[in-house]
Design an enzyme around this catalytic site. Structure first.
Site, PDB file in Angstrom:
ATOM      1  N   SER A 292       0.829  -1.200   0.000  1.00 20.94           N
ATOM      2  CA  SER A 292       0.000   0.000   0.000  1.00 20.94           C
ATOM      3  C   SER A 292       0.869   1.258   0.000  1.00 20.94           C
ATOM      4  O   SER A 292       1.711   1.419  -0.867  1.00 20.94           O
ATOM      5  CB  SER A 292      -0.952  -0.048   1.199  1.00 20.94           C
ATOM      6  OG  SER A 292      -2.022   0.829   1.019  1.00 20.94           O
TER       7      SER A 292
ATOM      8  N   ASP B  46      -5.799  -4.040  -2.313  1.00 18.06           N
ATOM      9  CA  ASP B  46      -4.740  -3.677  -1.381  1.00 18.06           C
ATOM     10  C   ASP B  46      -3.979  -4.895  -0.836  1.00 18.06           C
ATOM     11  O   ASP B  46      -4.570  -5.870  -0.398  1.00 18.06           O
ATOM     12  CB  ASP B  46      -5.364  -2.910  -0.210  1.00 18.06           C
ATOM     13  CG  ASP B  46      -4.362  -2.047   0.518  1.00 18.06           C
ATOM     14  OD1 ASP B  46      -3.288  -2.555   0.867  1.00 18.06           O
ATOM     15  OD2 ASP B  46      -4.666  -0.856   0.756  1.00 18.06           O
TER      16      ASP B  46
END
Length: 303
Positions: A64, A176
């Site tokens: 991320s 993610d």
């Protein structure tokens, strides 16, 4: 599998030429950068202390926002520039609200945002070998990227479920990386790191009611992470935990405080890091191929 961890291709050759020629008495250092939205600015402080202390960073892996900071740093962007851009950042710089059944926003603008830091477009152009971690939302597998195009794997790693639409790339539907690899320590170990420094950003939330849907989703994932096994810990030699949990996910205006938190955490761990560097290494860990994905359950972290 396309761009997914092409260890037998150019990436491995580049990694070998970069990292295999280390002196036997110096360990190969890998830094794993976890997720946390704006809190990820704390990574800048950690990297600053390592630089100022002449601690080499031979390998990087990011999930991320850790993938974003890792990409820019691996490309050679100065930490001072990263911090300056952090103070200027707003959600609209990397996200755009949209109407979709798959998410409330798209992070397509992240591709343009990365250009603020570097003109690099591929993993092969990076100065430090980097792994970016994403999650295949169909199979639940971890997906690793180390070669080919840089921007779409980065977008995938930052596609926080419920907020950002998934990213379709290389035949996969990706979200993610925090869902399966909160702090990408295993990736570094497989890349050949002898010492793995993990930077974990506490997903705790301020003691107040959530104000919107995004905060409800974020806090829900935080609870899940706190209750789940932290598998990444077993691959880490040194764990840094900057004190950032009181800072909101989108509070980029707190950039100086976030950098300071990273600095404080790294300085606290500096004696342990230096001790690890002084231990002689008779044989370096050899890189081993990572699979295209892994099906076993993973802990999670705020993106």
């Amino acid at each position: 599998m396309g761009n997914v961890f092409r260890w037998l291709g150019t990436a491995v050759k580049g990694l070998r030429s970069f990292a295999y020629n280390l002196p036997l008495d110096r360990p190969r250092i890998g830094v794993a950068l976890g997720g946390g939205f704006a809190r990820g600015i704390a990574h800048i402080g950690v990297l600053r202390v390592l630089e100022e202390s002449n601690i080499p960073v031979d390998l990087l892996a990011g999930t991320s926002v850790g993938a974003l900071v890792g990409s820019a740093y691996a490309a050679g962007t100065a930490l001072s520039e990263l911090e300056y851009q952090g103070t200027l950042t707003h959600f609209r710089d990397f996200g755009r609200w949209t109407i979709s059944r798959m998410g409330m926003a798209t992070n397509e603008r992240l591709e343009t945002y990365l250009r603020r830091f570097t003109s690099v477009r591929t993993f092969e152009e990076l100065k430090i070998p980097l792994a970016i971690v994403a999650t295949d939302i169909i199979t639940g597998q971890t997906v690793y990227f180390t070669s080919g195009e840089l921007t779409r794997p980065l977008r995938a790693s930052c596609a926080f479920p419920g907020l950002f639409m998934p990213v379709e790339y290389d035949g996969r539907v990706l979200v993610d990386g925090f869902l399966t690899e909160a702090v990408p320590t295993e990736a570094l170990r497989r890349m050949g790191a002898d010492v793995v420094i993990a930077v974990h950003l506490d997903p705790g939330q301020p003691d107040e009611r959530p104000k919107n849907t995004i905060e409800v989703i974020s806090r829900s994932f935080s609870i899940i992470q706190e209750q789940a096994p932290q598998h990444w810990v077993r691959y880490a030699d040194i764990i840094l935990r900057p004190e950032v949990k009181e800072i909101h996910w989108d509070d980029f205006q707190r950039t100086p405080d976030l950098v300071a938190a990273g600095v404080a955490a790294a300085q606290l761990a500096l004696p342990e890091i230096k001790a690890a560097l002084t231990r002689p290494v008779l044989t370096h860990h050899q890189p081993t191929p990572l699979p295209d994905g892994k099906s076993e359950g993973r802990s999670s972290s705020n993106s």
